[in-house]
Scaffold this active site. Structure first.
Site, mmCIF file in Angstrom:
data_model
loop_
_atom_site.group_PDB
_atom_site.id
_atom_site.type_symbol
_atom_site.label_atom_id
_atom_site.label_comp_id
_atom_site.label_asym_id
_atom_site.label_seq_id
_atom_site.Cartn_x
_atom_site.Cartn_y
_atom_site.Cartn_z
ATOM 1 N N GLU A 163 0.790 -1.242 0.000
ATOM 2 C CA GLU A 163 0.000 0.000 0.000
ATOM 3 C C GLU A 163 0.818 1.285 0.000
ATOM 4 O OE1 GLU A 163 -2.796 -0.224 3.245
ATOM 5 O OE2 GLU A 163 -4.015 -1.710 2.208
ATOM 6 N N GLU A 365 -5.641 -8.394 0.799
ATOM 7 C CA GLU A 365 -6.229 -8.084 2.115
ATOM 8 C C GLU A 365 -7.710 -7.798 1.932
ATOM 9 O OE1 GLU A 365 -4.486 -4.873 4.420
ATOM 10 O OE2 GLU A 365 -2.464 -5.596 3.967
HETATM 11 C C1 FCB Z 1 -4.464 -1.964 5.673
HETATM 12 C C2 FCB Z 1 -3.068 -2.339 6.139
HETATM 13 C C3 FCB Z 1 -3.064 -3.416 7.190
HETATM 14 C C4 FCB Z 1 -4.180 -3.245 8.199
HETATM 15 C C5 FCB Z 1 -5.505 -3.052 7.495
HETATM 16 C C6 FCB Z 1 -6.678 -2.924 8.428
HETATM 17 O O1 FCB Z 1 -4.455 -0.702 5.108
HETATM 18 O O2 FCB Z 1 -2.293 -2.775 5.050
HETATM 19 O O3 FCB Z 1 -1.789 -3.421 7.790
HETATM 20 O O4 FCB Z 1 -3.878 -2.227 9.052
HETATM 21 O O5 FCB Z 1 -5.445 -1.921 6.670
#
Ligand code: FCB
Length: 460
Positions: A163, A365
């Site tokens: 990210e 994620e």
């Molecule tokens: C993302 C991050 C991860 C976690 C989630 C909730 O942006 O990559 O580390 O904090 O959010």
């Protein structure tokens, strides 16, 4: 439509959020150790000093992954364990730690997916300017070579930078994350260097003989707060900054809307490095975003927060967009809107925008924080089950619509240190008694996911 029987199921974590052991095994300091020392930086005044203690409990985590029945585990390597000052000499104990960790996963039949940078920059590099300088990108390439050479034979996928958009916006533009810089638009230099770091690392990994390289970009579908021209323009600008500015240099070798023009340095040559072809494209998705022009009628009308909504992020004066709460029937414990169809929309949009330039996608994620109810040793997290069920269906819908999505990683395996929110947001399939012995208790969602995975396997 069901998910394909060879769909990859996994969970994700990050070193600073779970490992603890911050002085163990010769680890150097990171910008997150420093940021946590700043009074008021972390909501509950906590830090990742102990976190889930995964540094000492890696094997327990592997057992939990085996019990869950996942195919893969995405974790990150802490750069300051490998090179305590971010450059030069290598700390053998750090490399050995991850070498053993990768072996343990392989022995359990779980494919390691490795992130090289999930935000714990060695403090010594920050002292020299951190991601605001090209040197950090160059050092990152060297670090990638060191890790690649050691682990190339066993890691299933490499994701150099997690990210870059969040590092840029939260870390360098707004000052809400380490290193805590509030530079506004000047932060774009950090974006460029993070992307360059991604490209240099990709080249170094390939030279080390690794098999598969991808990335993990945070994406959000952006909607305008109204049809008014000013809101539509503000939403397009936000979409450029959040999504396109990070996808397009990597996938197309160019910045959107001439964004690269004002940048210093050899941008054209850098873009050739940044756009090194990838084998996979990782998408981190949490929710869509609604954007309007500051002071527009729609923004003013939406400016009161209702109960349960996350309070809006304060955007400094002079920034030409405003974030508006997204309408949703349900919200997470964080106050984030639950919009599974936003994931389908996003995936279809990526396919429409980038066509054949888009490699196969992995959702690297996806998950939510919940108010868990603990009863007689069990943790009832029905909201997480609903969330994951709907988001896996949303992925299946995207596949049905022709998007090549190969896997899904739940954020997260464990309740962990949620950055500026400390331990106040629980994202785990497994509850961790943070500060109470770090005991692990699988939640209801853990058993549910195991069942969903077996159903997909049985459907073949
Ligand atoms: C993302 C991050 C991860 C976690 C989630 C909730 O942006 O990559 O580390 O904090 O959010």
């Amino acid at each position: 439509m069901p998910l394909p029987h060879d769909f990859v199921f996994g969970t994700s974590t990050a070193s600073y959020q779970i490992e603890g052991g911050v002085t163990a095994g010769g680890r150097g300091r990171s910008i997150w150790d420093d940021f946590c020392d700043r009074p008021g930086a972390i909501r509950d005044g906590s830090s990742g000093a102990v976190a889930c203690d995964s540094y000492h409990r890696w094997d327990e985590d592997v057992d939990l992954l085996s019990g869950l029945g996942v195919d893969a585990y995405r974790f990150s390597i802490a750069w300051p364990r490998i090179q305590p000052t971010g450059s030069g000499s290598v700390n053998p104990a750090g490399l050995d730690f991850y070498d053993r960790g990768v072996d343990a996963l392989c022995e359990a039949g779980i494919a390691p997916f490795v992130t090289l940078y999930h935000w714990d920059l060695p403090s010594a590099l920050q002292a020299k300017g951190g991601w605001m300088t090209r040197e950090t990108a160059e050092r990152f390439g060297e670090y990638a070579a060191i890790v690649g050479e050691r682990l190339a034979d066993r890691v299933a996928m490499w994701l150099p930078v997690n990210e870059p958009v969040v590092v840029t916006l939260f870390g360098h533009a707004l000052g809400l994350h380490a290193p805590g810089e509030a530079r506004g638009f000047e932060a774009l230099a950090a974006a460029h260097h993070l992307l360059l770091g991604h490209g240099l690392a990709t080249r170094a990994l390939r030279a080390a003989g690794v098999r598969v390289v991808g990335t993990a970009n945070n994406h959000t579908p952006v909607h305008a707060a109204s049809d008014a021209d000013e809101d539509v323009a503000a939403a397009a600008l936000y979409d450029t900054i959040h999504n396109r500015a990070f996808a397009e240099p990597i996938l197309l070798g160019e910045y959107p809307n001439g964004m690269g023009e004002g940048m210093l340095g050899p941008v054209a040559e850098d873009l050739a490095i940044i756009s090194e072809p990838l084998d996979a494209y990782g998408v981190n998705y949490y929710n869509p975003t609604t954007v309007g022009a500051p002071g527009s009628a729609a923004v003013v009308a939406a400016s009161t927060t209702s109960p349960g909504e996350e309070p809006p992020i304060e955007i400094p004066e002079g920034i030409p967009f405003a974030l508006v709460p997204v309408e949703a029937a349900e919200r997470t414990a964080f106050g984030w809107p639950v919009v599974p169809e936003g994931l389908t929309e996003l995936l279809v949009q990526l396919r429409e925008r980038y066509g054949d330039r888009l490699p196969p996608i992995y959702i690297t994620e996806s998950g939510c924080s919940t108010h868990d109810v603990v009863e007689d040793g069990a943790v009832h997290d029905d909201a997480r089950i609903r969330y994951l069920d709907a988001h896996l269906d949303a992925v299946a819908d995207a596949i049905d619509a022709g998007v090549d999505v190969r896997g899904h990683f739940v954020w997260s395996l464990l309740d962990n240190f949620e950055w500026a929110e400390g331990y106040t947001q629980r994202f785990g399939l497994v509850r961790v008694g943070i500060g109470e012995g770090e005991e692990r208790t699988p939640k209801d969602s853990y058993a549910w996911l195991r069942g969903r995975i077996s159903q997909v396997r049985a459907s073949s």
